[in-house]
Design a protein around this motif. Structure first.
Motif, short mmCIF file in Angstrom:
data_model
loop_
_atom_site.label_atom_id
_atom_site.label_comp_id
_atom_site.label_asym_id
_atom_site.label_seq_id
_atom_site.Cartn_x
_atom_site.Cartn_y
_atom_site.Cartn_z
N LYS A 148 -101.03 34.30 -93.45
CA LYS A 148 -101.12 35.68 -92.97
C LYS A 148 -101.06 35.73 -91.44
O LYS A 148 -100.51 36.67 -90.86
CB LYS A 148 -102.39 36.33 -93.49
CG LYS A 148 -102.36 36.50 -94.99
CD LYS A 148 -103.16 37.70 -95.44
CE LYS A 148 -102.45 38.35 -96.61
NZ LYS A 148 -102.98 39.67 -96.92
N ARG A 149 -101.65 34.72 -90.79
CA ARG A 149 -101.56 34.66 -89.32
C ARG A 149 -100.10 34.56 -88.89
O ARG A 149 -99.69 35.19 -87.91
CB ARG A 149 -102.31 33.43 -88.79
CG ARG A 149 -103.82 33.48 -88.90
CD ARG A 149 -104.39 32.21 -88.27
NE ARG A 149 -105.71 31.86 -88.75
CZ ARG A 149 -106.84 32.34 -88.26
NH1 ARG A 149 -106.82 33.20 -87.28
NH2 ARG A 149 -107.99 31.96 -88.74
N VAL A 150 -99.33 33.74 -89.62
CA VAL A 150 -97.92 33.57 -89.26
C VAL A 150 -97.16 34.89 -89.46
O VAL A 150 -96.34 35.29 -88.63
CB VAL A 150 -97.28 32.42 -90.08
CG1 VAL A 150 -95.78 32.33 -89.80
CG2 VAL A 150 -97.96 31.09 -89.75
N GLU A 151 -97.47 35.58 -90.57
CA GLU A 151 -96.85 36.88 -90.83
C GLU A 151 -97.18 37.86 -89.70
O GLU A 151 -96.32 38.61 -89.21
CB GLU A 151 -97.35 37.41 -92.19
CG GLU A 151 -96.97 38.83 -92.54
CD GLU A 151 -95.50 39.04 -92.90
OE1 GLU A 151 -94.78 38.04 -93.01
OE2 GLU A 151 -95.09 40.21 -93.05
N LEU A 152 -98.42 37.82 -89.25
CA LEU A 152 -98.83 38.68 -88.14
C LEU A 152 -98.10 38.30 -86.84
O LEU A 152 -97.63 39.17 -86.09
CB LEU A 152 -100.34 38.56 -87.94
CG LEU A 152 -100.99 39.45 -86.89
CD1 LEU A 152 -100.76 40.93 -87.19
CD2 LEU A 152 -102.50 39.16 -86.84
N ALA A 153 -97.97 37.01 -86.61
CA ALA A 153 -97.27 36.54 -85.42
C ALA A 153 -95.82 37.01 -85.41
O ALA A 153 -95.27 37.38 -84.38
CB ALA A 153 -97.34 35.01 -85.33
N ARG A 154 -95.20 37.01 -86.59
CA ARG A 154 -93.80 37.47 -86.70
C ARG A 154 -93.67 38.93 -86.26
O ARG A 154 -92.70 39.33 -85.63
CB ARG A 154 -93.29 37.31 -88.14
CG ARG A 154 -92.85 35.91 -88.49
CD ARG A 154 -92.73 35.68 -89.99
NE ARG A 154 -91.88 36.68 -90.65
CZ ARG A 154 -90.55 36.62 -90.69
NH1 ARG A 154 -89.91 35.64 -90.07
NH2 ARG A 154 -89.87 37.54 -91.30
N ALA A 155 -94.70 39.72 -86.62
CA ALA A 155 -94.67 41.14 -86.22
C ALA A 155 -95.00 41.29 -84.74
O ALA A 155 -94.45 42.14 -84.04
CB ALA A 155 -95.66 41.94 -87.07
N MET A 156 -95.89 40.45 -84.24
CA MET A 156 -96.38 40.62 -82.87
C MET A 156 -95.44 40.08 -81.81
O MET A 156 -95.56 40.43 -80.63
CB MET A 156 -97.75 39.96 -82.70
CG MET A 156 -98.87 40.77 -83.32
SD MET A 156 -100.40 39.87 -83.23
CE MET A 156 -100.55 39.64 -81.46
N VAL A 157 -94.52 39.23 -82.22
CA VAL A 157 -93.69 38.56 -81.22
C VAL A 157 -92.80 39.56 -80.48
O VAL A 157 -92.38 39.30 -79.34
CB VAL A 157 -92.88 37.41 -81.87
CG1 VAL A 157 -91.70 37.94 -82.64
CG2 VAL A 157 -92.44 36.39 -80.82
#
Ligand SMILES: Nc1ncnc2c1ncn2[C@@H]1O[C@H](COP(=O)(O)OP(=O)(O)O)[C@@H](O)[C@H]1O
Ligand SMILES: [Mg+2]
Length: 245
Positions: A148-157
């Motif tokens: 989920k952190r990675v999914e969030l990072a994808r959105a935040m980048v």
């Protein structure tokens, strides 16, 4: 329409054939707020997120972001204006590492970067969500919260102005949930406005400045979490929902 609001949803409806999934919903989101979009299963929350992000077209009504009409614009246009989202289902890109997964987002992001710059940007945002030093582990080996952190990072980048989180906290164990709540709060404190769909009342109470409650496609209450959750129609709408704790 000229407002001080970051996002303004005005009398928006969405029909799927004979089904009225969203029915005349209006609400606003102020800059730097965390707004909770809550309601029983099937009440139209994900559909509303899809209408805001441009994944779906509205049947009627208008959505404004920074005073510009975004409803029925291409999803890519809305994304480039600063609206990013996570998806309700974690969809790790098969076989990729967290770094590669976020890199895929970097090259499509608002400030497209390439090569070494793209790697640095991906590493920076992965560190930001707590994945520092673990960028090249296989996705399959990650715990659920780390996926989920990675999914969030994808959105935040893409450094969004408005971040849409659809049940990003769902399925976390109590320890992970605490970490997840802290992470969302820290993203708000960095100046990002957040609309989140969530079932977990503790998360809503601790994160949200205001709540919008939907039931059967309609907005049935809004206000502070305490106001919204005490509303008789909200209690009625949630009765029998096992996960509304
Ligand atoms: N693409 C679609 N096509 C047809 N019906 C849909 C579609 N997406 C959602 N729905 C229906 O719209 C209603 C609202 O769904 P949804 O927005 O996913 O609710 P929630 O996220 O609040 O659980 C449900 O009845 C759902 O079955
Ligand atoms: Mg949903």
């Amino acid at each position: 329409m000229k407002t001080s609001r970051l996002l303004e949803v005005v009398n928006v409806s969405k029909r799927f054939g004979g089904l009225q999934a969203v029915d005349g919903v209006s609400f606003g989101v102020d800059p730097n707020q965390v707004v909770g979009l809550i309601g029983p299963n099937g009440s139209g929350k994900t559909t509303m997120m899809n209408l805001i992000s441009g994944a779906l077209r509205v049947s009627s009504g208008d959505i404004f972001f920074q005073d510009r009409l975004i409803s029925n614009r291409p999803a890519r246009t809305i994304f480039l204006r600063g609206v990013a989202r996570t998806f309700q289902l974690v969809r790790p890109l098969g076989g990729l590492t967290p770094l590669e997964s976020v890199m895929a987002g970097v090259v499509f992001s608002r400030r497209a970067l390439w090569g070494r710059e793209a790697v640095k940007a991906a590493e920076r945002v992965l560190a930001r969500v707590g994945m520092g030093g673990r960028e090249t582990q296989p996705m399959a080996a990650l715990t659920y919260i780390d996926q989920k952190r990675v999914e969030l990072a994808r959105a935040m980048v893409s450094q969004p102005t408005l971040l849409l989180l659809d049940e990003w906290l769902a399925g976390l164990n109590p320890t992970e949930l605490g970490e997840g709540i802290e992470l969302v709060r820290s993203i708000q404190q960095d100046g990002t406005t957040i609309v989140l769909v969530e079932h977990l009342m503790d998360a809503i109470r601790s994160l949200c400045d205001t709540c919008v409650v939907m039931s059967a496609g309609q907005l049935i209450a809004q206000g502070t979490p305490d106001e919204a959750l005490q509303h008789p129609s909200v209690i009625a709408a949630y009765l029998g929902e096992a996960d509304a704790t």
